[in-house]
Design a protein around this motif. Sequence first.
Motif, PDB file in Angstrom:
ATOM      1  N   TYR A 362       0.796  -0.777   0.316  1.00 44.53           N
ATOM      2  CA  TYR A 362      -0.263   0.133  -0.018  1.00 44.53           C
ATOM      3  C   TYR A 362       0.931   1.419   0.052  1.00 44.53           C
ATOM      4  CZ  TYR A 362      -3.944  -2.740   0.811  1.00 44.53           C
ATOM      5  OH  TYR A 362      -4.929  -3.974   0.392  1.00 44.53           O
ATOM      6  N   ARG A 363       2.069   1.232  -0.259  1.00 45.39           N
ATOM      7  CA  ARG A 363       2.889   2.614  -0.484  1.00 45.39           C
ATOM      8  C   ARG A 363       2.811   3.592   0.787  1.00 45.39           C
ATOM      9  NH1 ARG A 363       1.556   4.840  -5.557  1.00 45.39           N
ATOM     10  NH2 ARG A 363      -0.318   3.629  -5.249  1.00 45.39           N
ATOM     11  N   VAL A 364       2.956   3.364   2.022  1.00 41.29           N
ATOM     12  CA  VAL A 364       2.578   3.369   3.201  1.00 41.29           C
ATOM     13  C   VAL A 364       3.776   3.453   4.368  1.00 41.29           C
ATOM     14  CG1 VAL A 364       0.283   4.128   2.687  1.00 41.29           C
ATOM     15  CG2 VAL A 364       1.374   1.996   4.721  1.00 41.29           C
ATOM     16  N   GLN A 365       4.180   4.315   5.508  1.00 39.81           N
ATOM     17  CA  GLN A 365       4.320   3.935   6.766  1.00 39.81           C
ATOM     18  C   GLN A 365       4.218   3.168   8.159  1.00 39.81           C
ATOM     19  OE1 GLN A 365       7.531   6.677   8.107  1.00 39.81           O
ATOM     20  NE2 GLN A 365       6.991   8.365   6.770  1.00 39.81           N
ATOM     21  N   VAL A 366       5.187   1.635   7.947  1.00 36.65           N
ATOM     22  CA  VAL A 366       4.309   0.976   8.950  1.00 36.65           C
ATOM     23  C   VAL A 366       5.417   0.935  10.010  1.00 36.65           C
ATOM     24  CG1 VAL A 366       2.925  -0.968   9.751  1.00 36.65           C
ATOM     25  CG2 VAL A 366       2.465   0.016   7.565  1.00 36.65           C
ATOM     26  N   SER A 385      -2.137  12.791   4.839  1.00 37.43           N
ATOM     27  CA  SER A 385      -3.226  13.313   5.390  1.00 37.43           C
ATOM     28  C   SER A 385      -4.270  14.723   4.002  1.00 37.43           C
ATOM     29  CB  SER A 385      -3.635  14.131   6.266  1.00 37.43           C
ATOM     30  OG  SER A 385      -3.255  14.397   6.972  1.00 37.43           O
ATOM     31  N   ASP A 386      -3.227  15.176   3.793  1.00 35.19           N
ATOM     32  CA  ASP A 386      -2.824  15.864   2.648  1.00 35.19           C
ATOM     33  C   ASP A 386      -3.157  15.536   1.081  1.00 35.19           C
ATOM     34  OD1 ASP A 386      -3.652  18.049   4.729  1.00 35.19           O
ATOM     35  OD2 ASP A 386      -1.330  18.206   4.979  1.00 35.19           O
ATOM     36  N   ASP A 387      -2.594  14.222   1.378  1.00 36.32           N
ATOM     37  CA  ASP A 387      -2.830  13.005  -0.308  1.00 36.32           C
ATOM     38  C   ASP A 387      -4.044  12.261   0.118  1.00 36.32           C
ATOM     39  OD1 ASP A 387      -2.482  11.206  -2.438  1.00 36.32           O
ATOM     40  OD2 ASP A 387      -0.364  12.370  -1.916  1.00 36.32           O
ATOM     41  N   ALA A 388      -4.894  12.816  -1.270  1.00 34.62           N
ATOM     42  CA  ALA A 388      -6.327  12.039  -1.144  1.00 34.62           C
ATOM     43  C   ALA A 388      -5.924  10.654  -1.223  1.00 34.62           C
ATOM     44  CB  ALA A 388      -7.569  12.749  -1.272  1.00 34.62           C
ATOM     45  N   GLU A 389      -5.199  10.628  -2.722  1.00 37.16           N
ATOM     46  CA  GLU A 389      -4.681   8.788  -2.504  1.00 37.16           C
ATOM     47  C   GLU A 389      -4.196   8.443  -1.399  1.00 37.16           C
ATOM     48  OE1 GLU A 389      -3.231   5.653  -4.678  1.00 37.16           O
ATOM     49  OE2 GLU A 389      -2.017   7.086  -3.609  1.00 37.16           O
ATOM     50  N   GLU A 390      -3.389   8.723  -0.823  1.00 38.23           N
ATOM     51  CA  GLU A 390      -2.098   7.839  -0.229  1.00 38.23           C
ATOM     52  C   GLU A 390      -3.465   7.884   1.293  1.00 38.23           C
ATOM     53  OE1 GLU A 390       1.241   9.479   2.918  1.00 38.23           O
ATOM     54  OE2 GLU A 390       1.545   9.731   0.962  1.00 38.23           O
ATOM     55  N   THR A 391      -4.775   8.850   1.168  1.00 37.27           N
ATOM     56  CA  THR A 391      -5.052   8.424   2.379  1.00 37.27           C
ATOM     57  C   THR A 391      -5.732   7.224   2.591  1.00 37.27           C
ATOM     58  OG1 THR A 391      -5.409  10.487   3.303  1.00 37.27           O
ATOM     59  CG2 THR A 391      -7.069   9.486   3.975  1.00 37.27           C
ATOM     60  N   VAL A 392      -6.667   6.863   1.131  1.00 33.03           N
ATOM     61  CA  VAL A 392      -7.689   6.018   0.822  1.00 33.03           C
ATOM     62  C   VAL A 392      -5.809   4.148   0.805  1.00 33.03           C
ATOM     63  CG1 VAL A 392      -8.446   4.419  -1.605  1.00 33.03           C
ATOM     64  CG2 VAL A 392      -8.485   7.098  -0.672  1.00 33.03           C
ATOM     65  N   ARG A 393      -5.341   4.901   0.614  1.00 29.78           N
ATOM     66  CA  ARG A 393      -4.468   3.447   0.894  1.00 29.78           C
ATOM     67  C   ARG A 393      -3.809   3.130   2.250  1.00 29.78           C
ATOM     68  NH1 ARG A 393       0.758   5.198  -0.816  1.00 29.78           N
ATOM     69  NH2 ARG A 393       0.130   6.846  -1.589  1.00 29.78           N
ATOM     70  N   ALA A 394      -3.907   4.208   2.923  1.00 33.56           N
ATOM     71  CA  ALA A 394      -3.510   3.872   4.818  1.00 33.56           C
ATOM     72  C   ALA A 394      -4.889   2.891   5.210  1.00 33.56           C
ATOM     73  CB  ALA A 394      -3.479   5.609   5.401  1.00 33.56           C
ATOM     74  N   HIS A 395      -6.271   3.832   4.945  1.00 39.62           N
ATOM     75  CA  HIS A 395      -6.734   2.997   5.103  1.00 39.62           C
ATOM     76  C   HIS A 395      -7.222   1.704   4.631  1.00 39.62           C
ATOM     77  CE1 HIS A 395      -9.214   6.463   8.112  1.00 39.62           C
ATOM     78  NE2 HIS A 395      -8.628   7.044   6.974  1.00 39.62           N
ATOM     79  N   GLN A 396      -7.055   1.572   3.567  1.00 40.77           N
ATOM     80  CA  GLN A 396      -6.724  -0.477   3.139  1.00 40.77           C
ATOM     81  C   GLN A 396      -5.730  -0.973   4.295  1.00 40.77           C
ATOM     82  OE1 GLN A 396      -5.951   0.781  -0.674  1.00 40.77           O
ATOM     83  NE2 GLN A 396      -7.951   0.830  -1.746  1.00 40.77           N
ATOM     84  N   ALA A 397      -4.578  -0.066   4.317  1.00 39.78           N
ATOM     85  CA  ALA A 397      -3.248  -0.861   4.453  1.00 39.78           C
ATOM     86  C   ALA A 397      -4.047  -1.204   6.932  1.00 39.78           C
ATOM     87  CB  ALA A 397      -2.011  -0.213   5.261  1.00 39.78           C
ATOM     88  N   PHE A 398      -4.162  -0.135   6.611  1.00 39.19           N
ATOM     89  CA  PHE A 398      -4.854  -0.620   8.492  1.00 39.19           C
ATOM     90  C   PHE A 398      -6.077  -1.451   8.286  1.00 39.19           C
ATOM     91  CE2 PHE A 398      -8.119   0.441  11.795  1.00 39.19           C
ATOM     92  CZ  PHE A 398      -7.311   0.732  12.501  1.00 39.19           C
ATOM     93  N   ASP A 399      -6.802  -1.785   7.551  1.00 37.32           N
ATOM     94  CA  ASP A 399      -8.289  -3.160   7.273  1.00 37.32           C
ATOM     95  C   ASP A 399      -6.857  -4.459   6.845  1.00 37.32           C
ATOM     96  OD1 ASP A 399      -9.829  -1.322   7.525  1.00 37.32           O
ATOM     97  OD2 ASP A 399     -10.842  -1.463   5.986  1.00 37.32           O
ATOM     98  N   ALA A 400      -5.734  -4.094   6.490  1.00 35.97           N
ATOM     99  CA  ALA A 400      -5.322  -5.407   5.799  1.00 35.97           C
ATOM    100  C   ALA A 400      -5.027  -5.427   7.114  1.00 35.97           C
ATOM    101  CB  ALA A 400      -4.147  -5.278   5.081  1.00 35.97           C
ATOM    102  N   ILE A 401      -3.879  -4.824   8.201  1.00 34.77           N
ATOM    103  CA  ILE A 401      -3.642  -5.334   9.523  1.00 34.77           C
ATOM    104  C   ILE A 401      -4.608  -6.530   9.680  1.00 34.77           C
ATOM    105  CG2 ILE A 401      -3.096  -4.680  11.142  1.00 34.77           C
ATOM    106  CD1 ILE A 401      -1.403  -2.160   9.764  1.00 34.77           C
ATOM    107  N   MET A 402      -5.235  -5.558  10.452  1.00 30.53           N
ATOM    108  CA  MET A 402      -6.640  -6.146  11.306  1.00 30.53           C
ATOM    109  C   MET A 402      -7.099  -7.269  10.358  1.00 30.53           C
ATOM    110  SD  MET A 402      -9.004  -3.290  12.723  1.00 30.53           S
ATOM    111  CE  MET A 402      -9.824  -2.223  11.105  1.00 30.53           C
ATOM    112  N   GLU A 403      -7.637  -7.549   9.234  1.00 36.05           N
ATOM    113  CA  GLU A 403      -7.716  -8.809   8.256  1.00 36.05           C
ATOM    114  C   GLU A 403      -6.400  -9.832   8.577  1.00 36.05           C
ATOM    115  OE1 GLU A 403      -8.822 -10.433   4.185  1.00 36.05           O
ATOM    116  OE2 GLU A 403      -8.085  -8.692   4.302  1.00 36.05           O
ATOM    117  N   LEU A 404      -5.311  -9.471   8.684  1.00 39.86           N
ATOM    118  CA  LEU A 404      -3.902 -10.281   9.090  1.00 39.86           C
ATOM    119  C   LEU A 404      -4.599 -11.086  10.510  1.00 39.86           C
ATOM    120  CD1 LEU A 404      -1.276 -11.178   8.131  1.00 39.86           C
ATOM    121  CD2 LEU A 404      -0.262  -9.319   9.107  1.00 39.86           C
ATOM    122  N   GLY A 405      -3.911  -9.485  11.694  1.00 41.25           N
ATOM    123  CA  GLY A 405      -4.693 -10.646  13.364  1.00 41.25           C
ATOM    124  C   GLY A 405      -5.201 -11.472  12.899  1.00 41.25           C
TER     125      GLY A 405
END
Length: 465
Positions: A362-366, A385-405
């Motif tokens: 998702y090309r974000v920092q974790v 959070s000023d980058d709308a596209e990066e914000t979307v990817r961040a939320h996708q990464a957050f959800d992916a972490i919960m799914e992984l757990g």
Amino acid sequence: MTTADVRALRDLLPEGRVFDDVDVLEAHRRDRAGFCPAGTPAVLVRARSTEDVSTTLAWAHRNRVPVVPQGARSGLSGAANALDGCILLSLEKMDRILDIDVSEQVAVVQPGVVNGVLAAKVAEHGLFYPPDPGSRSISTIGGNVATNAGGMCCVKYGVTGDFVRGLEVVLADGRVMRTGRRTAKGVAGYDLTHLVVGSEGTLGVVTEVTVALRPAAAQPLTAVAFFPTITDAVRTVAGYLGEGYRPSVLEFMDRPTVNAVQKIADLGFPDGMAGMLLVQSDRGDAAPGELAAFEKVARVNQASEVVVADDPAEGELLMQARRLVGDAHEQLGLTVLVDDVCVPRRNLVNLVEGLGRIAEQYRVQVLCAGHAGDGNMHPVVAFNSDDAEETVRAHQAFDAIMELGLDLGGTITGEHGVGHLKRRWLGEELDEAALSAQRAIKAALDPHNILNPGRVFPEQEEFTA
């Protein structure tokens, strides 16, 4: 609520309890969770007694007005965020330690007592209150009860709920209920105490807590180990605990987290390491042997350096580094989404390796730190959070972490709670029967759905007047 409603509530309560100043309401609208909505409250009630809480809830129940209980607002799930037209019910001013019973090793406190204040006060009596979240200098016992908070010492001593013996709870209709007991044992009736613990203000408002205490532990001995890979660090956790050791603390920090902490507190940690483990033993004369065993396991797992802090002050400095993680996140200059997954320790390697893949995908920092000793890790997605596209990817990464757990046999939250942030995911973790049972309990105790409506359960629960 209308102006007349606010006036009616103010007339029912002692002077100085009800506030509707716009600036005051704005300052109390939200907790520390990012990206959770916060509405516009009608009033703030600063309760100073159980009677204040009871009066407020009875009025709200009669008039079908939603109530959002609040403590220090240090939570990370949005559970204390305002709803449009709600009453914010603050328990911060109910901050008295009512009793410390040395012989029975219990304390009775109001919900606004700060965790660290209670710990320091009972220590004066040679006693120990083990639950110690990283926010212990600001978080309250009531908030800790609401989320069943954990902390650094969970690996050995357990979470908040393991120390709650009894509660005073005001129900949605204003009735006051006492649960549990002060005795060491007691099984009379259903365990309503631990039903309320972790319920995030949706079943009742806690106005008094009886907690168990322990005799003061020995001054802990502290060690820190640095590793060339994160995998080496988490393998050390499984190997050390697998040999039967139970340290009082076993914490993990990855390199980005360490770097962030060092920007606000230069601790002289070495460059080039990928992760570190912080371990303490409070077993007195046995502590050096426990840490020697830790060092042996760490070196088998390629630790580049292991340091045992002989000076207690140095050990406390190392612990402070771990407690500064939350403050360090705020200095990143980025928005952060703090996750809270807990997995079986045998799957920690799979979790941390999966975090790396998610960050890359998702090309974000974790960043990651957490209570490695009990498998409760706190991955943080940091993004612009000023980058709308990066914000979307961040939320996708957050959800992916919960799914992984969940895929690794874990849970979506080990101690922060569901609140608003993770409502959708509760339905992924619980089966239909369990979710139905929880809804039935909520409906029985709060038939008009005034207590923190729209929180915890998966889909939006509409407040019905």
